[in-house]
Design an enzyme around this catalytic site. Structure first.
Site, PDB file in Angstrom:
ATOM      1  N   HIS A  39     -63.514   1.205 -93.826  1.00 53.60           N
ATOM      2  CA  HIS A  39     -62.746   0.722 -94.980  1.00 53.60           C
ATOM      3  C   HIS A  39     -62.290   1.837 -95.920  1.00 53.60           C
ATOM      4  O   HIS A  39     -61.764   1.555 -96.986  1.00 53.60           O
ATOM      5  CB  HIS A  39     -63.538  -0.335 -95.775  1.00 53.60           C
ATOM      6  CG  HIS A  39     -63.485  -1.683 -95.124  1.00 53.60           C
ATOM      7  ND1 HIS A  39     -62.510  -2.602 -95.389  1.00 53.60           N
ATOM      8  CD2 HIS A  39     -64.281  -2.234 -94.181  1.00 53.60           C
ATOM      9  CE1 HIS A  39     -62.712  -3.682 -94.644  1.00 53.60           C
ATOM     10  NE2 HIS A  39     -63.773  -3.490 -93.900  1.00 53.60           N
ATOM     11  N   ALA A 128     -62.724  -8.510 -81.769  1.00 56.88           N
ATOM     12  CA  ALA A 128     -64.050  -7.893 -81.625  1.00 56.88           C
ATOM     13  C   ALA A 128     -64.156  -6.588 -82.405  1.00 56.88           C
ATOM     14  O   ALA A 128     -65.141  -5.872 -82.293  1.00 56.88           O
ATOM     15  CB  ALA A 128     -64.346  -7.658 -80.149  1.00 56.88           C
ATOM     16  N   GLY A 129     -63.120  -6.271 -83.189  1.00 54.09           N
ATOM     17  CA  GLY A 129     -63.163  -5.050 -83.988  1.00 54.09           C
ATOM     18  C   GLY A 129     -62.793  -3.810 -83.196  1.00 54.09           C
ATOM     19  O   GLY A 129     -63.118  -2.694 -83.599  1.00 54.09           O
ATOM     20  N   LEU A 130     -62.116  -3.980 -82.066  1.00 54.92           N
ATOM     21  CA  LEU A 130     -61.745  -2.819 -81.244  1.00 54.92           C
ATOM     22  C   LEU A 130     -60.246  -2.536 -81.304  1.00 54.92           C
ATOM     23  O   LEU A 130     -59.707  -1.786 -80.497  1.00 54.92           O
ATOM     24  CB  LEU A 130     -62.182  -3.024 -79.790  1.00 54.92           C
ATOM     25  CG  LEU A 130     -63.674  -3.251 -79.570  1.00 54.92           C
ATOM     26  CD1 LEU A 130     -63.984  -3.400 -78.086  1.00 54.92           C
ATOM     27  CD2 LEU A 130     -64.480  -2.090 -80.128  1.00 54.92           C
ATOM     28  N   SER A 131     -59.579  -3.176 -82.267  1.00 57.26           N
ATOM     29  CA  SER A 131     -58.176  -2.867 -82.577  1.00 57.26           C
ATOM     30  C   SER A 131     -57.173  -3.210 -81.487  1.00 57.26           C
ATOM     31  O   SER A 131     -56.307  -2.401 -81.126  1.00 57.26           O
ATOM     32  CB  SER A 131     -58.018  -1.393 -82.937  1.00 57.26           C
ATOM     33  OG  SER A 131     -58.747  -1.140 -84.078  1.00 57.26           O
ATOM     34  N   SER A 132     -57.280  -4.418 -80.979  1.00 54.11           N
ATOM     35  CA  SER A 132     -56.291  -4.851 -79.992  1.00 54.11           C
ATOM     36  C   SER A 132     -54.912  -4.951 -80.643  1.00 54.11           C
ATOM     37  O   SER A 132     -53.891  -4.696 -79.995  1.00 54.11           O
ATOM     38  CB  SER A 132     -56.696  -6.188 -79.372  1.00 54.11           C
ATOM     39  OG  SER A 132     -56.934  -7.143 -80.371  1.00 54.11           O
ATOM     40  N   SER A 133     -54.853  -5.291 -81.926  1.00 53.85           N
ATOM     41  CA  SER A 133     -53.537  -5.438 -82.550  1.00 53.85           C
ATOM     42  C   SER A 133     -52.842  -4.087 -82.710  1.00 53.85           C
ATOM     43  O   SER A 133     -51.641  -3.974 -82.465  1.00 53.85           O
ATOM     44  CB  SER A 133     -53.629  -6.182 -83.888  1.00 53.85           C
ATOM     45  OG  SER A 133     -54.585  -5.591 -84.703  1.00 53.85           O
ATOM     46  N   GLU A 165     -48.048  -4.467 -89.179  1.00 49.48           N
ATOM     47  CA  GLU A 165     -49.202  -5.318 -89.525  1.00 49.48           C
ATOM     48  C   GLU A 165     -49.094  -5.796 -90.984  1.00 49.48           C
ATOM     49  O   GLU A 165     -49.384  -6.939 -91.295  1.00 49.48           O
ATOM     50  CB  GLU A 165     -50.485  -4.518 -89.302  1.00 49.48           C
ATOM     51  CG  GLU A 165     -51.702  -5.360 -89.341  1.00 49.48           C
ATOM     52  CD  GLU A 165     -52.612  -5.125 -88.126  1.00 49.48           C
ATOM     53  OE1 GLU A 165     -53.678  -5.704 -88.132  1.00 49.48           O
ATOM     54  OE2 GLU A 165     -52.246  -4.384 -87.204  1.00 49.48           O
ATOM     55  N   ASP A 177     -56.681   2.638 -87.158  1.00 57.25           N
ATOM     56  CA  ASP A 177     -56.619   2.069 -85.807  1.00 57.25           C
ATOM     57  C   ASP A 177     -55.391   2.566 -85.059  1.00 57.25           C
ATOM     58  O   ASP A 177     -55.458   2.946 -83.888  1.00 57.25           O
ATOM     59  CB  ASP A 177     -56.562   0.532 -85.873  1.00 57.25           C
ATOM     60  CG  ASP A 177     -57.695  -0.046 -86.685  1.00 57.25           C
ATOM     61  OD1 ASP A 177     -58.641   0.708 -86.988  1.00 57.25           O
ATOM     62  OD2 ASP A 177     -57.635  -1.243 -87.019  1.00 57.25           O
TER      63      ASP A 177
HETATM   64  C1  GLA Z   1     -59.613  -2.668 -89.693  1.00 59.57           C
HETATM   65  C2  GLA Z   1     -58.343  -2.044 -90.257  1.00 59.57           C
HETATM   66  C3  GLA Z   1     -58.493  -0.541 -90.455  1.00 59.57           C
HETATM   67  C4  GLA Z   1     -59.755  -0.203 -91.233  1.00 59.57           C
HETATM   68  C5  GLA Z   1     -60.961  -0.929 -90.640  1.00 59.57           C
HETATM   69  C6  GLA Z   1     -62.190  -0.735 -91.462  1.00 59.57           C
HETATM   70  O1  GLA Z   1     -59.853  -2.211 -88.393  1.00 59.57           O
HETATM   71  O2  GLA Z   1     -57.268  -2.283 -89.400  1.00 59.57           O
HETATM   72  O3  GLA Z   1     -57.366  -0.016 -91.089  1.00 59.57           O
HETATM   73  O4  GLA Z   1     -59.595  -0.479 -92.592  1.00 59.57           O
HETATM   74  O5  GLA Z   1     -60.723  -2.333 -90.511  1.00 59.57           O
HETATM   75  O6  GLA Z   1     -62.585   0.578 -91.457  1.00 59.57           O
END
Ligand code: GLA
Length: 396
Positions: A39, A128-133, A165, A177
């Site tokens: 963050h 899942a927090g792995l940035s698919s978007s 986004e 990401d």
């Molecule tokens: C998401 C956001 C990122 C970052 C993280 C937290 O993945 O897309 O820009 O802020 O949360 O670190």
């Protein structure tokens, strides 16, 4: 070869079945992990992400005779067609907004697009927090850049992905990401200064330890989670800080003493958020040094401190993730653990001695199942290259 069987071959097969022709290009766009620095990417902080060997695969063909672009999301069983000569607007189909948001920024008189056929499929788990978007946005920007020779730099591709986004998907994310997906390098961690976008690569040699992801299977969407709310809390905090200390240039230059000074005026929520951020930015700087010195014990401690901050001060954890982290830390061979990514679900990242990994996975899976009746997933990821065209390496 596994990647061919699981991802590339099925994507190409789908393309052939749907479009009755061969794709001309194959692109791979990766997801990411983040070792530490959560963050802080929208607050002038440092982050330590890396691209991983989980990808969105795009099979693509240009159609010079038409101006229609048809995109098939194989895993969702959905399809969307738009006219490349018409202004695009956000749509009901969420996945398409990441793509349309990119396209809208590149729709300029000097960029002459024609029709395209695209099939994509993914091994990056969604939510899942792995940035698919980010992989989807940047992957599409990269494809347009290659196919239509737009002369975009890698940095521009990352920024276009982020803006997509913000504008079309409605999530006010930072740049981490997208940057990791575009700039990833095999076996290297990226130390990114989110203020200047300067970056350097570090060897990701973990000295007999590995980073394992435990997926809580609690899905999040940052549009409906508290992600944008956290940003608002932070923006309020920043406003108060800058009002009192206008001479400060970057958020990370505020000291904890300055924060204390404005605590009352800021209010307790924004205070907690900013406190976490300032401490986290410092932790990342220490972590980078710690990795280069090979001090894994201390890296683990830092990860665990991050989790405590994300849970208590930034309040983006949830019971399931707190449980996974707490129980992992009780196991022998686990040096550190924390929730990873934006939070509100997704994965924890665990620094574990390699020879203890199997045992830890077994114990934690069992406990998690018993407590929440959820079967946790485990991802052992390899740090990999950023987005690339894969056409020439592809042999079916
Ligand atoms: C998401 C956001 C990122 C970052 C993280 C937290 O993945 O897309 O820009 O802020 O949360 O670190």
């Amino acid at each position: 070869m596994v990647m061919h069987e699981q991802l590339i071959n099925p994507t190409v097969e789908k393309f052939k079945n749907e479009f009755k022709s061969e794709p001309e290009h194959i692109f791979l766009s990766p997801g990411r992990i983040n070792i530490i620095g959560e963050h802080v990417d929208y607050s002038d902080g440092f982050v330590l992400p890396a691209a991983i060997d989980k990808y969105i695969c795009f099979a693509v063909r240009k159609l010079p005779q038409t101006h229609f672009c048809t995109i098939i999301a194989k895993d969702l069983g959905e399809e969307y067609t738009f006219d490349v000569t018409m202004e695009v607007k956000p749509d009901q189909q969420m996945w398409m907004n990441y793509i349309l948001g990119v396209f809208s920024q590149l729709q300029k008189p000097e960029n002459r697009f024609c029709g395209m056929e695209i099939v994509f499929s993914s091994t990056i788990p969604m939510g899942a927090g792995l940035s698919s978007s980010a992989a989807l946005e940047c992957g599409f920007a990269y494809i347009l850049n290659e196919l239509f020779d737009l002369q975009l730099s890698k940095k521009e591709i990352a920024v276009i992905g982020q803006k997509s986004e913000h504008t079309f998907a409605g999530v006010k994310c930072g740049i981490m990401d997208q940057f990791a997906s575009v700039f990833g390098k095999e076996d290297k961690v990226i130390m990114l200064d989110c203020h200047s976008l300067e970056h350097q690569y570090f060897d990701a040699d973990l000295k007999g330890y590995s980073l394992l992801l435990f997926d809580s299977c609690v899905k999040h969407s940052h549009l409906t989670s508290g992600y944008n709310d956290r940003r608002k809390d932070v923006e309020h905090g920043k406003k108060v800080l800058w009002k009192n200390f206008p001479e400060i240039e970057k958020f990370r230059d505020f000291t904890l003493a300055m924060l204390e000074h404005v605590k009352e005026e800021m209010g307790s929520i924004s205070y907690k958020r900013c406190l976490y951020l300032l401490k986290e930015i410092q932790r990342v700087e220490i972590a980078a040094k710690t990795i280069s010195e090979g001090n894994m014990e201390y890296l683990g401690t830092l990860l665990t401190e991050t989790h405590a901050g994300l849970s208590a001060e930034f309040e983006v954890s949830c019971n399931e993730l707190d449980f996974l982290v707490k129980n992992a830390l009780r196991q022998e061979g686990v040096l550190g653990a924390r929730i990873m990514g934006g939070g509100f679900g997704g994965c924890s990242i665990n620094l574990i001695r390699e020879n203890k990994a199997e045992e830890v996975i077994g114990t934690i899976s069992e406990k998690y199942l018993e407590h929440f009746n959820i079967r946790m997933k485990v991802y052992q990821v390899k740090i990999s290259d950023g987005i690339k065209e894969y056409t020439n390496e592809y042999i079916i």
